[in-house]
Write a protein that holds these residues in place. Structure first.
Motif, PDB file in Angstrom:
ATOM      1  N   UNK A   1     -37.237  71.316  22.576  1.00  0.00           N
ATOM      2  CA  UNK A   1     -36.485  70.000  22.536  1.00  0.00           C
ATOM      3  C   UNK A   1     -37.445  68.836  22.216  1.00  0.00           C
ATOM      4  N   UNK A   2     -38.561  69.148  23.102  1.00  0.00           N
ATOM      5  CA  UNK A   2     -39.577  68.114  23.127  1.00  0.00           C
ATOM      6  C   UNK A   2     -40.364  67.966  21.514  1.00  0.00           C
ATOM      7  N   UNK A   3     -40.845  69.032  21.047  1.00  0.00           N
ATOM      8  CA  UNK A   3     -41.830  69.238  19.832  1.00  0.00           C
ATOM      9  C   UNK A   3     -41.254  70.325  19.111  1.00  0.00           C
ATOM     10  N   UNK A   4     -41.396  70.349  17.994  1.00  0.00           N
ATOM     11  CA  UNK A   4     -40.924  71.286  17.056  1.00  0.00           C
ATOM     12  C   UNK A   4     -42.527  71.612  16.280  1.00  0.00           C
ATOM     13  N   UNK A   5     -42.978  72.618  16.945  1.00  0.00           N
ATOM     14  CA  UNK A   5     -44.427  73.105  16.760  1.00  0.00           C
ATOM     15  C   UNK A   5     -44.568  73.578  15.027  1.00  0.00           C
ATOM     16  N   UNK A   6     -43.382  74.419  14.818  1.00  0.00           N
ATOM     17  CA  UNK A   6     -42.968  75.077  13.427  1.00  0.00           C
ATOM     18  C   UNK A   6     -43.114  73.948  12.615  1.00  0.00           C
ATOM     19  N   UNK A   7     -42.055  73.107  12.655  1.00  0.00           N
ATOM     20  CA  UNK A   7     -41.983  71.853  11.795  1.00  0.00           C
ATOM     21  C   UNK A   7     -43.119  71.204  11.468  1.00  0.00           C
ATOM     22  N   UNK A   8     -43.871  70.867  12.520  1.00  0.00           N
ATOM     23  CA  UNK A   8     -45.150  70.145  12.552  1.00  0.00           C
ATOM     24  C   UNK A   8     -46.029  70.794  11.651  1.00  0.00           C
ATOM     25  N   UNK A   9     -46.065  72.255  11.709  1.00  0.00           N
ATOM     26  CA  UNK A   9     -47.236  73.073  11.093  1.00  0.00           C
ATOM     27  C   UNK A   9     -46.807  72.965   9.551  1.00  0.00           C
ATOM     28  N   UNK A  10     -45.450  73.259   9.336  1.00  0.00           N
ATOM     29  CA  UNK A  10     -45.054  73.498   7.888  1.00  0.00           C
ATOM     30  C   UNK A  10     -45.550  72.094   7.367  1.00  0.00           C
ATOM     31  N   UNK A  11     -45.439  70.930   7.857  1.00  0.00           N
ATOM     32  CA  UNK A  11     -45.609  69.739   7.259  1.00  0.00           C
ATOM     33  C   UNK A  11     -47.198  69.538   7.009  1.00  0.00           C
ATOM     34  N   UNK A  12     -47.972  70.130   7.835  1.00  0.00           N
ATOM     35  CA  UNK A  12     -49.455  70.039   7.581  1.00  0.00           C
ATOM     36  C   UNK A  12     -49.968  70.894   6.663  1.00  0.00           C
ATOM     37  N   UNK A  13     -49.178  72.008   6.415  1.00  0.00           N
ATOM     38  CA  UNK A  13     -49.207  73.099   5.175  1.00  0.00           C
ATOM     39  C   UNK A  13     -49.274  72.482   4.052  1.00  0.00           C
ATOM     40  N   UNK A  14     -47.795  71.804   3.808  1.00  0.00           N
ATOM     41  CA  UNK A  14     -47.557  71.230   2.566  1.00  0.00           C
ATOM     42  C   UNK A  14     -48.492  70.027   2.243  1.00  0.00           C
ATOM     43  N   UNK A  15     -48.914  69.316   3.282  1.00  0.00           N
ATOM     44  CA  UNK A  15     -50.027  68.411   3.039  1.00  0.00           C
ATOM     45  C   UNK A  15     -51.197  68.993   2.527  1.00  0.00           C
ATOM     46  N   UNK A  16     -51.729  70.282   2.771  1.00  0.00           N
ATOM     47  CA  UNK A  16     -52.819  70.772   2.152  1.00  0.00           C
ATOM     48  C   UNK A  16     -52.669  71.176   0.656  1.00  0.00           C
ATOM     49  N   UNK A  17     -51.044  71.015   0.068  1.00  0.00           N
ATOM     50  CA  UNK A  17     -50.729  71.392  -1.171  1.00  0.00           C
ATOM     51  C   UNK A  17     -50.220  72.931  -1.195  1.00  0.00           C
ATOM     52  N   UNK A  18     -50.040  73.514   0.045  1.00  0.00           N
ATOM     53  CA  UNK A  18     -49.733  75.045  -0.016  1.00  0.00           C
ATOM     54  C   UNK A  18     -48.505  75.055   0.176  1.00  0.00           C
ATOM     55  N   UNK A  19     -47.346  75.922  -0.235  1.00  0.00           N
ATOM     56  CA  UNK A  19     -45.600  76.000   0.061  1.00  0.00           C
ATOM     57  C   UNK A  19     -45.684  76.767   1.396  1.00  0.00           C
ATOM     58  N   UNK A  20     -45.183  76.039   2.146  1.00  0.00           N
ATOM     59  CA  UNK A  20     -44.611  77.032   3.484  1.00  0.00           C
ATOM     60  C   UNK A  20     -43.187  77.532   3.103  1.00  0.00           C
ATOM     61  N   UNK A  21     -43.007  78.765   3.524  1.00  0.00           N
ATOM     62  CA  UNK A  21     -41.401  79.131   3.506  1.00  0.00           C
ATOM     63  C   UNK A  21     -40.619  78.379   4.396  1.00  0.00           C
ATOM     64  N   UNK A  22     -39.308  78.012   4.076  1.00  0.00           N
ATOM     65  CA  UNK A  22     -38.359  77.509   4.955  1.00  0.00           C
ATOM     66  C   UNK A  22     -38.246  78.325   6.062  1.00  0.00           C
ATOM     67  N   UNK A  23     -37.849  79.797   5.766  1.00  0.00           N
ATOM     68  CA  UNK A  23     -37.383  80.662   6.781  1.00  0.00           C
ATOM     69  C   UNK A  23     -38.517  81.017   7.508  1.00  0.00           C
TER      70      UNK A  23
END
Ligand SMILES: Nc1ncnc2c1ncn2[C@@H]1O[C@H](COP(=O)(O)OP(=O)(O)OP(=O)(O)O)[C@@H](O)[C@H]1O
Ligand SMILES: [Mg+2]
Length: 203
Positions: free
Chosen positions: A139-161
């Protein structure tokens, strides 16, 4: 189709993902798993199950003879590939999957992978990051969502699932089966995670 799995940090689910993606590819045609890792974890997993898995696992040396008998190949690579090995693997795969845990060390390693491929003139189009061992957010932080955003920032596609964290995977490994075939009721849900990730990968 040739799917390779890589990662720099150990224990991120490379072997577990190789086994489950090979089982999913086996629905589409003859599939082999190549175990490049010196630990031979995938080979031993397959052997423990007898004929429980819908594919066979081979050592790298068998590729020359076996590749022509199979439609699909999954490669569980050894950790920490040299730059040139990474580029060779990338050029000779249809998809390269990096199973990852949402934490800073993983993201640093991914940045290194992206940099190496770009340095050698490759785009990152075949690269996908699959977050494994994913736990429910508190509820406080969503580590996976943050990591996905960081991966996308690198130009790499994170899987949604993502693949949930469950003990069912240990039972699967110990008994040489797929996670859907163990007693733990979470096994079926975890299998569905892999089914959905696979659908996303191959869509
Ligand atoms: N989604 C998951 N939930 C819980 N445990 C998991 C999950 N995926 C893998 N594991 C467990 O984590 C451990 C490491 O997984 P695995 O062996 O697949 O990783 P690896 O990246 O291949 O490791 P290595 O670097 O040793 O080759 C194993 O004990 C496995 O059962
Ligand atoms: Mg492994």
């Amino acid at each position: 189709m040739i799917i390779s799995l890589i990662s720099w940090k150990g224990g991120c689910g490379k072997t577990t993902s190789s086994i489950h993606f090979a089982a999913l590819l086996a629905r589409r045609g003859q599939t082999m798993l190549v175990d490049e890792d010196r630990s031979r974890n995938a080979t031993n997993w397959t052997a423990r199950g007898g004929d429980a898995l819908p594919f066979k696992t081979f050592p790298p040396r068998a590729l020359g003879t076996e590749a022509r008998r199979h439609d699909h190949i999954v490669i569980d690579t050894r950790g920490g590939l040299e730059d040139q090995d990474l580029v060779d693997l990338y050029d000779n795969s249809d998809l390269v999957i990096v199973p990852a845990i949402a934490e800073s060390m993983t993201l640093e390693a991914l940045a290194g992978t992206a940099q190496t491929l770009r340095k050698h003139g490759r785009d990152l189009g075949k690269l996908r990051v699959l977050f494994t061992l994913a736990r429910k957010t508190n509820g406080k932080s969503d580590k996976v969502a943050e990591a996905k955003a960081a991966v996308a920032e690198l130009g790499i596609t994170p899987l949604t699932r993502t693949i949930r964290a469950t003990e069912a995977f240990r039972d699967a490994c110990d008994s040489g089966r797929l996670v859907r075939d163990v007693k733990n009721p979470n096994g079926k849900l975890a299998w569905m995670d892999y089914e959905r990730a696979f659908a996303e990968l191959t869509s």
